[in-house]
Design a protein around this motif. Structure first.
Motif, PDB file in Angstrom:
ATOM      1  N   TYR A  25       0.848  -1.457   0.291  1.00 38.65           N
ATOM      2  CA  TYR A  25      -0.018   0.327   0.007  1.00 38.65           C
ATOM      3  C   TYR A  25       1.117   0.883   0.049  1.00 38.65           C
ATOM      4  O   TYR A  25       0.306   2.713   0.245  1.00 38.65           O
ATOM      5  N   ILE A  26       2.109   1.099   0.286  1.00 37.26           N
ATOM      6  CA  ILE A  26       2.367   2.603   0.253  1.00 37.26           C
ATOM      7  C   ILE A  26       2.549   3.401  -1.237  1.00 37.26           C
ATOM      8  O   ILE A  26       2.236   2.660  -1.959  1.00 37.26           O
ATOM      9  N   HIS A  27       2.776   4.610  -0.842  1.00 35.66           N
ATOM     10  CA  HIS A  27       3.053   5.391  -2.040  1.00 35.66           C
ATOM     11  C   HIS A  27       2.062   5.611  -2.901  1.00 35.66           C
ATOM     12  O   HIS A  27       1.203   6.173  -3.391  1.00 35.66           O
ATOM     13  N   THR A  28       1.115   4.562  -1.105  1.00 37.08           N
ATOM     14  CA  THR A  28      -1.135   5.711  -2.003  1.00 37.08           C
ATOM     15  C   THR A  28      -1.215   6.302  -0.506  1.00 37.08           C
ATOM     16  O   THR A  28      -0.926   5.647  -0.087  1.00 37.08           O
ATOM     17  N   THR A  29      -2.655   5.894  -1.366  1.00 34.08           N
ATOM     18  CA  THR A  29      -3.493   6.440  -0.105  1.00 34.08           C
ATOM     19  C   THR A  29      -3.285   5.458   1.422  1.00 34.08           C
ATOM     20  O   THR A  29      -4.618   6.472   1.959  1.00 34.08           O
ATOM     21  N   SER A  30      -3.534   5.144   0.908  1.00 38.00           N
ATOM     22  CA  SER A  30      -4.169   3.490   1.690  1.00 38.00           C
ATOM     23  C   SER A  30      -2.731   3.584   2.846  1.00 38.00           C
ATOM     24  O   SER A  30      -2.825   2.100   3.542  1.00 38.00           O
ATOM     25  N   ASP A  31      -1.426   3.833   2.893  1.00 33.33           N
ATOM     26  CA  ASP A  31      -0.939   3.921   3.697  1.00 33.33           C
ATOM     27  C   ASP A  31      -1.142   4.013   4.900  1.00 33.33           C
ATOM     28  O   ASP A  31      -0.395   5.294   5.390  1.00 33.33           O
ATOM     29  N   THR A  32      -1.414   3.763   5.729  1.00 36.89           N
ATOM     30  CA  THR A  32      -2.040   4.378   6.971  1.00 36.89           C
ATOM     31  C   THR A  32      -2.168   3.255   8.046  1.00 36.89           C
ATOM     32  O   THR A  32      -1.745   1.916   7.706  1.00 36.89           O
ATOM     33  N   LEU A  33      -2.462   3.472   8.984  1.00 37.31           N
ATOM     34  CA  LEU A  33      -2.382   2.603  10.133  1.00 37.31           C
ATOM     35  C   LEU A  33      -2.885   1.516  10.468  1.00 37.31           C
ATOM     36  O   LEU A  33      -2.709  -0.071  11.075  1.00 37.31           O
ATOM     37  N   ALA A  34      -4.040   1.994   9.703  1.00 36.44           N
ATOM     38  CA  ALA A  34      -5.123   0.576   9.372  1.00 36.44           C
ATOM     39  C   ALA A  34      -4.550  -0.254   8.342  1.00 36.44           C
ATOM     40  O   ALA A  34      -4.926  -1.809   9.060  1.00 36.44           O
ATOM     41  N   GLN A  35      -3.465  -0.237   7.548  1.00 37.09           N
ATOM     42  CA  GLN A  35      -3.388  -1.580   7.272  1.00 37.09           C
ATOM     43  C   GLN A  35      -1.958  -2.511   8.663  1.00 37.09           C
ATOM     44  O   GLN A  35      -1.982  -3.406   7.401  1.00 37.09           O
ATOM     45  N   THR A  36      -1.805  -2.072   9.329  1.00 40.47           N
ATOM     46  CA  THR A  36      -1.849  -3.107  10.270  1.00 40.47           C
ATOM     47  C   THR A  36      -2.413  -2.646  11.955  1.00 40.47           C
ATOM     48  O   THR A  36      -2.331  -3.215  12.948  1.00 40.47           O
ATOM     49  N   ALA A  37      -3.933  -2.774  11.388  1.00 45.93           N
ATOM     50  CA  ALA A  37      -4.611  -2.980  12.361  1.00 45.93           C
ATOM     51  C   ALA A  37      -4.283  -2.382  13.695  1.00 45.93           C
ATOM     52  O   ALA A  37      -4.833  -2.053  15.011  1.00 45.93           O
ATOM     53  N   GLY A  38      -3.878  -1.077  13.620  1.00 49.17           N
ATOM     54  CA  GLY A  38      -4.043   0.350  13.899  1.00 49.17           C
ATOM     55  C   GLY A  38      -3.347   0.151  14.599  1.00 49.17           C
ATOM     56  O   GLY A  38      -3.283   1.013  15.738  1.00 49.17           O
ATOM     57  N   THR A  39      -2.577  -0.138  14.865  1.00 49.28           N
ATOM     58  CA  THR A  39      -0.846  -0.429  15.965  1.00 49.28           C
ATOM     59  C   THR A  39       0.041   0.124  14.951  1.00 49.28           C
ATOM     60  O   THR A  39       0.446  -0.697  13.991  1.00 49.28           O
ATOM     61  N   ALA A  40       1.432  -0.401  16.192  1.00 51.99           N
ATOM     62  CA  ALA A  40       2.403  -0.534  15.770  1.00 51.99           C
ATOM     63  C   ALA A  40       3.968  -1.307  16.020  1.00 51.99           C
ATOM     64  O   ALA A  40       4.646  -1.197  16.567  1.00 51.99           O
ATOM     65  N   THR A  41       2.870  -2.385  16.115  1.00 53.16           N
ATOM     66  CA  THR A  41       3.510  -3.308  17.197  1.00 53.16           C
ATOM     67  C   THR A  41       4.671  -4.257  16.280  1.00 53.16           C
ATOM     68  O   THR A  41       6.075  -4.935  17.346  1.00 53.16           O
TER      69      THR A  41
END
Length: 420
Positions: free
Chosen positions: A370-386
């Motif tokens: 999802y990088i380089h798109t509008t979707s590179d968000t924390l949502a792609q990692t279930a909202g965590t920085a684990t």
């Protein structure tokens, strides 16, 4: 190093459509160096968009060519979409600089390490690692990826993000006279966005420098008008370094060697920020003994936890980092991958002859789609920085073992032992 001379190959990007024919005649042109293994892919992609490819020069697996400034972002998209590289090329202001970069790249492939790698600072390492908190990393990623629509290098929002980060790091370092934070200003033609540098002065070996870096800018491959949250690429790396700074201050860490923590500008369009800093350090004789790059660390795309990039990095330092993982991060699995020429800011340091390494989130091709798109968000990692936590701990351990020095806890233990 091979001694073959530069030869001509067909790659120079030239105008081939009426739209480009109408482009401003004085549009800035820059020189880039790019891996020759990417030439056919670049050629095919640009031709599909109505542009032809003409001459370039190559040597030792690297090609040099001239492109228009506006084509850098398009090239970055090609390199990411087709070859999983980010940026995958290095931008230079002149042909001479580009050719010199190729010569340096060829000459440092077997660079020997500049220091003796030892693992003997466990008290400091464990003190720092124990304080790393996922919530802090997540908070910084969230701020960087939502406070501005984009952190693009040539927009005001990118400049604002740099100023915010400088303020944040300054606040974290409050009360430490041995820590300073500054902006590394680039020419506006190169990057209106500045890089941010925090320096912890070394206690006993201040002229030897350890660098930890990540890039601050973000990009959307569809164009400058699109949102580029860049949560993984590379707010995750900047967030990890921000947490390293926090735990260093919280634990009273004072390194023997000087530590410089950097958030680079304009990585996405040819490693411009790190390239300028590395060149400046080389020309002024700064003795950098090691460089660690964190670029995309919050998405687990492979079964391995940490993947070390083996090309355009220093083999001895890579082994040192693998040993750190084995000793201090039990249960964390590691392997290696290749990334290609100029795939992140570590290449800027490597090409200047410094020992550089980059631990990555996945095998190439299995990293965050999802990088380089509008979707590179924390949502792609279930909202965590684990996933970032283990990289943050690794960065803290790398700092403590390469820069050495002690935390307050280590010093207290030493004092207690001495008083017995």
């Amino acid at each position: 190093m091979r001694t073959t001379k530069f030869g001509a190959v067909a790659l120079m990007l030239v105008c081939a459509t009426p739209a480009f024919a109408e482009a401003p005649a004085k549009e800035k042109e820059v020189w880039i160096s790019i891996g020759t293994d990417a030439l056919e892919t670049a050629r095919g992609s640009f031709r599909a968009q109505g542009e032809d490819l003409a001459e370039a020069r190559e040597k030792d697996g690297v090609a040099v060519l001239r492109v228009r400034e506006s084509q850098l972002e398009k090239l970055s998209k090609v390199m990411h979409d087709k070859l999983n590289r980010c940026a995958g090329f290095i931008a230079h202001d002149t042909e001479e600089q580009a050719l010199a970069a190729v010569e340096k790249s060829a000459s440092v492939q077997s660079l020997a390490s500049l220091v003796s790698y030892t693992l003997d600072n466990g008290t400091a390492v464990n003190s720092l690692m124990s304080a790393v908190a996922e919530t802090n990393i997540r908070g910084t990623i969230s701020t960087l990826s939502t406070s501005w629509t984009t952190r693009r290098y040539n927009l005001q929002s990118g400049i604002d993000a740099a100023n915010w980060l400088k303020s944040r790091w300054t606040t974290l370092a409050s009360g430490r006279s041995d820590i300073s934070v500054s902006l590394f200003t680039h020419p506006t033609t190169t990057s209106p966005q500045p890089s941010v540098i925090l320096t912890i002065q070394g206690t006993t070996l201040p002229n030897e420098v350890v660098v930890l870096g990540a890039h601050l800018d973000s990009i959307n491959g569809s164009g400058s008008s699109y949102a580029a949250p860049g949560a993984d690429d590379d707010a995750s790396g900047v967030a990890a370094l921000t947490e390293v700074i926090r735990v260093a201050v919280a634990k009273g860490y004072r390194p023997a060697r000087t530590v410089k923590i950097m958030a680079y500008a304009a990585e996405e369009i040819g490693l411009r920020g790190s390239g300028a800093i590395a060149a400046n350090y080389k020309s002024t004789g700064v003795n950098v003994v090691g460089v660690l790059q964190l670029d995309m660390i919050n998405y687990r795309g492979s079964s391995y936890d940490i993947v070390m990039v083996s090309d355009y990095t220093n083999a001895s330092q890579n082994t040192f980092i693998r040993n750190i993982i084995t000793k201090y991060l039990p249960g964390v699995t590691a392997t290696s991958t290749t990334c290609g020429y100029g795939c992140s800011d570590h290449a800027s340091w490597h090409n200047q002859g410094y020992a550089a390494s980059i631990p990555f989130e996945a095998l190439m091709g299995q990293d965050n789609p999802y990088i380089h798109t509008t979707s590179d968000t924390l949502a792609q990692t279930a909202g965590t920085a684990t996933n970032s936590v283990k990289f943050t701990k690794l960065a803290a351990a790398y700092m403590a073992e390469l820069a050495k020095g002690s935390t307050s806890i280590a010093l207290q233990a030493e004092d207690a032992e001495a008083s017995r």
